[in-house]
Design a protein around this motif. Structure first.
Motif, PDB file in Angstrom:
ATOM      1  N   ARG A  82      52.734 -43.688 -14.201  1.00  0.00           N
ATOM      2  CA  ARG A  82      53.500 -44.324 -13.128  1.00  0.00           C
ATOM      3  C   ARG A  82      52.811 -45.629 -12.741  1.00  0.00           C
ATOM      4  O   ARG A  82      51.593 -45.674 -12.571  1.00  0.00           O
ATOM      5  CB  ARG A  82      53.552 -43.372 -11.919  1.00  0.00           C
ATOM      6  CG  ARG A  82      54.419 -43.899 -10.823  1.00  0.00           C
ATOM      7  CD  ARG A  82      54.505 -42.933  -9.676  1.00  0.00           C
ATOM      8  NE  ARG A  82      54.935 -43.644  -8.491  1.00  0.00           N
ATOM      9  CZ  ARG A  82      54.888 -43.157  -7.275  1.00  0.00           C
ATOM     10  NH1 ARG A  82      54.426 -41.949  -7.065  1.00  0.00           N
ATOM     11  NH2 ARG A  82      55.285 -43.865  -6.244  1.00  0.00           N
ATOM     12  N   ALA A  83      53.614 -46.672 -12.616  1.00  0.00           N
ATOM     13  CA  ALA A  83      53.046 -47.996 -12.329  1.00  0.00           C
ATOM     14  C   ALA A  83      52.573 -48.061 -10.878  1.00  0.00           C
ATOM     15  O   ALA A  83      53.310 -48.466  -9.997  1.00  0.00           O
ATOM     16  CB  ALA A  83      54.088 -49.060 -12.602  1.00  0.00           C
ATOM     17  N   ASN A  84      51.341 -47.645 -10.641  1.00  0.00           N
ATOM     18  CA  ASN A  84      50.834 -47.572  -9.264  1.00  0.00           C
ATOM     19  C   ASN A  84      50.013 -48.813  -8.902  1.00  0.00           C
ATOM     20  O   ASN A  84      48.789 -48.795  -8.934  1.00  0.00           O
ATOM     21  CB  ASN A  84      50.012 -46.288  -9.080  1.00  0.00           C
ATOM     22  CG  ASN A  84      48.911 -46.142 -10.092  1.00  0.00           C
ATOM     23  OD1 ASN A  84      48.848 -46.914 -11.048  1.00  0.00           O
ATOM     24  ND2 ASN A  84      48.033 -45.194  -9.908  1.00  0.00           N
ATOM     25  N   VAL A  85      50.732 -49.871  -8.568  1.00  0.00           N
ATOM     26  CA  VAL A  85      50.057 -51.111  -8.168  1.00  0.00           C
ATOM     27  C   VAL A  85      50.517 -51.498  -6.762  1.00  0.00           C
ATOM     28  O   VAL A  85      51.500 -50.966  -6.260  1.00  0.00           O
ATOM     29  CB  VAL A  85      50.354 -52.263  -9.154  1.00  0.00           C
ATOM     30  CG1 VAL A  85      49.876 -51.944 -10.538  1.00  0.00           C
ATOM     31  CG2 VAL A  85      51.842 -52.597  -9.175  1.00  0.00           C
ATOM     32  N   TYR A  86      49.788 -52.426  -6.159  1.00  0.00           N
ATOM     33  CA  TYR A  86      50.188 -52.921  -4.833  1.00  0.00           C
ATOM     34  C   TYR A  86      51.317 -53.924  -5.019  1.00  0.00           C
ATOM     35  O   TYR A  86      51.096 -55.015  -5.554  1.00  0.00           O
ATOM     36  CB  TYR A  86      48.994 -53.572  -4.128  1.00  0.00           C
ATOM     37  CG  TYR A  86      47.901 -52.592  -3.810  1.00  0.00           C
ATOM     38  CD1 TYR A  86      48.041 -51.688  -2.768  1.00  0.00           C
ATOM     39  CD2 TYR A  86      46.733 -52.552  -4.563  1.00  0.00           C
ATOM     40  CE1 TYR A  86      47.055 -50.772  -2.486  1.00  0.00           C
ATOM     41  CE2 TYR A  86      45.735 -51.635  -4.277  1.00  0.00           C
ATOM     42  CZ  TYR A  86      45.905 -50.759  -3.239  1.00  0.00           C
ATOM     43  OH  TYR A  86      44.926 -49.850  -2.961  1.00  0.00           O
ATOM     44  N   LYS A  87      52.501 -53.541  -4.570  1.00  0.00           N
ATOM     45  CA  LYS A  87      53.679 -54.358  -4.844  1.00  0.00           C
ATOM     46  C   LYS A  87      53.663 -55.681  -4.077  1.00  0.00           C
ATOM     47  O   LYS A  87      54.287 -56.633  -4.507  1.00  0.00           O
ATOM     48  CB  LYS A  87      54.949 -53.574  -4.483  1.00  0.00           C
ATOM     49  CG  LYS A  87      55.103 -52.251  -5.228  1.00  0.00           C
ATOM     50  CD  LYS A  87      55.706 -52.454  -6.588  1.00  0.00           C
ATOM     51  CE  LYS A  87      55.634 -51.223  -7.468  1.00  0.00           C
ATOM     52  NZ  LYS A  87      56.392 -50.091  -7.017  1.00  0.00           N
ATOM     53  N   LYS A  88      52.965 -55.728  -2.954  1.00  0.00           N
ATOM     54  CA  LYS A  88      52.985 -56.978  -2.171  1.00  0.00           C
ATOM     55  C   LYS A  88      51.917 -57.965  -2.656  1.00  0.00           C
ATOM     56  O   LYS A  88      51.853 -59.083  -2.176  1.00  0.00           O
ATOM     57  CB  LYS A  88      52.799 -56.674  -0.688  1.00  0.00           C
ATOM     58  CG  LYS A  88      54.019 -56.003  -0.117  1.00  0.00           C
ATOM     59  CD  LYS A  88      53.979 -55.922   1.383  1.00  0.00           C
ATOM     60  CE  LYS A  88      55.122 -55.089   1.862  1.00  0.00           C
ATOM     61  NZ  LYS A  88      54.924 -53.649   1.623  1.00  0.00           N
ATOM     62  N   LEU A  89      51.064 -57.507  -3.543  1.00  0.00           N
ATOM     63  CA  LEU A  89      50.068 -58.425  -4.101  1.00  0.00           C
ATOM     64  C   LEU A  89      50.575 -58.943  -5.448  1.00  0.00           C
ATOM     65  O   LEU A  89      51.373 -58.286  -6.108  1.00  0.00           O
ATOM     66  CB  LEU A  89      48.730 -57.711  -4.317  1.00  0.00           C
ATOM     67  CG  LEU A  89      48.027 -57.086  -3.115  1.00  0.00           C
ATOM     68  CD1 LEU A  89      46.606 -56.673  -3.498  1.00  0.00           C
ATOM     69  CD2 LEU A  89      47.949 -58.045  -1.939  1.00  0.00           C
ATOM     70  N   THR A  90      50.080 -60.091  -5.833  1.00  0.00           N
ATOM     71  CA  THR A  90      50.474 -60.640  -7.134  1.00  0.00           C
ATOM     72  C   THR A  90      49.720 -59.879  -8.225  1.00  0.00           C
ATOM     73  O   THR A  90      48.790 -59.114  -7.933  1.00  0.00           O
ATOM     74  CB  THR A  90      50.112 -62.132  -7.224  1.00  0.00           C
ATOM     75  OG1 THR A  90      48.688 -62.242  -7.140  1.00  0.00           O
ATOM     76  CG2 THR A  90      50.745 -62.930  -6.101  1.00  0.00           C
ATOM     77  N   GLY A  91      50.090 -60.147  -9.456  1.00  0.00           N
ATOM     78  CA  GLY A  91      49.421 -59.483 -10.586  1.00  0.00           C
ATOM     79  C   GLY A  91      47.929 -59.755 -10.562  1.00  0.00           C
ATOM     80  O   GLY A  91      47.107 -58.833 -10.653  1.00  0.00           O
TER      81      GLY A  91
END
Lengths: 332, 285
Positions: free
Chosen positions: B85-94
């Motif tokens: 599952r793509a568990n990244v911080y969505k409000k931060l950029t790549g």
């Protein structure tokens, strides 16, 4: 330490990119501006006069007997001063060389009334003192201003906790806690990093609110001690809301419930007779409010601040012990 | 052995209903070890226990000599985990996601932009992750797991949701890391990636490991050598598979060849999926 600061910086960055959290950061300041706009002179009941420097020394001394005097170079500067938010009557000479009062029109009735009477007295050349007394009950500020300011600080502290809660909800929604768990970061660092925002934001907001409300003359250090101790309950409740809510909607619902607790504590402290205040001793926010209210009114001593801080810490600790297991489970 | 698992059990309900039961395997240093099985077979549960995301309830498991039950936090400096599952911080950029994650480690980390470039995300480096497509998010999670240049790399369905070109790029990166000595634990239900990348494969079904061997050995042992032929009979085109271990079928194929009726002829090996079905009686989907 680097990890703790990085977590705080990430949370702050993420919060200012979320409209709701950004609103939470701004709303106490907007409320403070509202308080300032709708209650002229909310911070001071002393009658103030803006007087032309060129007037007789005797005239200036007469006004000094009845209130605070500010001296200005000319009529334009006096008008500028009168147009500012607070209550002040301008005193200058008219075209006929007679004393006149310059008022904005929205002042409390005492300010223009007193100015007129003093002028009348000087013009009559009456040597006797005026029979004009403003009495208060020992407070230097209107209740609306003092209660309003203390309440706003409490609200900003609680919103700091809510920002923590919503950042935890974000971690849960995105499943990013798993990614952090498989890094060398430990739980203490995570908790500390998440908590910083709940202390820093209320401190900044409160200082700005005090500045907006012209309350920078209060003991700022005292206020800061009270904010930091009160932040702890906001942090605990923020974590609790974070772990109990699976999404922002649930977070908002839980926040509403929490705000009832805040309102009950403040309203109880204001409306209940002091003999019944023991009914509110369980609430950390009661202790926080009492301390902040006293500090804003400048009627509290450090020993009383100590009692309020202690009350906040003891009740916070009890709530933390009850919530600890839930928080730990929710973060694992 | 860099990963050693013995008698591993895990129950989500804390009873005898085990999600994984009596799982035993070991992974050598520098090996790509594949955990192949359908959804719900127990692949991710095993990986979560090994990476500390689930508690070790029963059995023994060690990573690089450290018991996973009380593995020190510093061990994670040498581990990388890529989640399905793509568990990244969505409000931060790549790039902000990678920079933030790099600060969690005590070791020298890789350049975030260089990592993004490796998976073709350099142009989206300054775009918030909430605007990423599913494939882009998958690639971001993949490179995030490389940020600490891990010695042991856990990959959960690393090519899931990726187009063939990007999947091929990811596979190339995995092979390259192995060449540099990284041990890779790969969980997947994709037999092609398992076959292409893994040195050894464990076939897991319903929480139990049925077989562990190299893909080649599995094929030799369980696969049937087949010949696929297209031939004409009475003017009609027919397609048929002939077993090379069944005498009758060999004779039939010889007859067709002798009569010169064969149009095409291809040798065929059994796929890992066929082997999986043969061993477990269940497909990989």
């Amino acid at each position: 330490m680097l990890r703790v600061i990085s977590i705080f910086k990430r949370d702050f960055k993420s919060s200012i990119r979320d409209n709701m959290l950004l609103y939470m950061m701004i709303v106490p300041l907007l409320l403070a501006l509202g308080l300032k706009l709708f209650i002229p002179s909310a911070n001071n009941l002393t009658v103030k006069f803006a007087i032309d420097k060129s007037l007789d020394k005797e005239v200036i001394e007469t006004f000094e007997k009845y209130g605070e005097v500010e001296l200005y170079d000319n009529k334009d500067k006096i008008i500028q001063r009168v147009n500012k938010m607070d209550d002040i009557a301008g005193i200058t000479l008219n075209e006929n060389g007679l004393l006149q009062a310059v008022i904005e029109g929205n002042e409390q009735k005492e300010t223009p009334g007193m100015a007129k009477m003093i002028i009348k007295n000087i013009n009559r050349n009456d040597k006797g003192d005026l029979n004009f007394i403003i009495s208060n009950i020992g407070y230097k500020m209107s209740p609306v201003a003092s209660i309003g300011s203390a309440s706003l600080i409490i609200v900003s502290i609680m919103l700091g906790g809510m920002i923590i809660g919503f950042n935890i909800i974000e971690e849960k929604e995105n499943n990013t806690l798993n990614a952090l768990t498989v890094s060398p970061m430990n739980r203490k660092e995570f908790i500390c990093g998440k908590s910083i925002i709940g202390i820093i934001i209320p401190i900044i907001q409160s200082l700005l609110m005090l500045w907006i409300l012209d309350l920078f003359h209060v003991n700022i250090f005292m206020i800061l001690v009270l904010i930091v101790s009160s932040s702890l309950i906001a942090i605990v409740l923020g974590f609790l809301i974070g772990v109990l809510s699976n999404n922002q909607i649930a977070g908002i619902a839980n926040m509403k419930g929490l705000m009832l607790l805040v309102s009950a504590s403040i309203l109880g402290a204001v409306l209940l007779d002091s003999s019944k205040h023991f009914l509110l001793y369980w609430s950390p926010l009661y202790w926080s409010f009492m301390g902040l209210h006293g500090a804003i009114l400048e009627i509290i001593t450090w020993s009383k601040v100590g009692i309020n801080v202690l009350g906040t810490l003891i009740t916070t600790n009890i709530i933390f012990l009850v919530a600890k297991k839930k928080i730990r489970k929710g973060l694992s | 052995m860099i990963i050693d698992v013995k008698g591993l059990y895990h129950s989500y309900t804390n009873d005898d209903n085990y999600a994984v039961k009596d799982v035993n395997f070991s992974v050598k240093k520098g090996e790509i070890f594949g955990f192949l099985g359908p959804s719900g077979a127990g692949k991710s549960t095993t990986q979560k226990i090994l990476t500390g995301l689930l508690p070790l309830q029963k059995g023994k498991a060690s990573i690089d000599g450290n018991n996973v039950k009380k593995s020190p936090n510093r061990l994670f400096n040498t581990i990388g985990v890529s989640f399905e599952r793509a568990n990244v911080y969505k409000k931060l950029t790549g790039i902000e996601n990678l920079e933030f994650y790099s600060k969690m480690f005590n070791v020298k980390t890789l350049n975030p932009l260089k990592l993004l470039r490796m998976v073709g995300l350099e142009n989206a480096a300054n775009k918030r992750a909430e605007g990423y497509s599913k494939g882009m998010l998958q690639r971001l999670v993949f490179v995030r797991s490389m940020i600490n240049d891990p010695k042991i790399w856990f990959l959960d369905e690393p090519t899931s949701g990726l187009d063939p070109t990007t999947a091929s790029k990811i596979k190339e990166i995995i092979k390259d890391k192995q060449r540099k000595g990284t041990t890779i634990f790969l969980t997947t239900h994709n037999m092609h990636i398992a076959e292409e990348l893994c040195d050894n494969i464990a076939l897991i079904n319903e929480g139990e490991i049925n077989l562990i061997d190299s893909p080649r050995n599995l094929k030799l042992k369980y696969g049937e050598k087949l010949i696929k032929a297209e031939y004409k009979i009475n003017g009609e085109l027919r397609k048929e598979r002939f077993s090379m271990i069944n005498k009758e079928e060999i004779d039939k194929l010889n007859e067709i060849i002798k009569k010169g009726k064969v149009e095409t002829l291809h040798s065929q090996e059994a796929t890992l999926e066929e082997i999986f079905i043969k061993v477990t009686g269940r497909g990989l989907k």
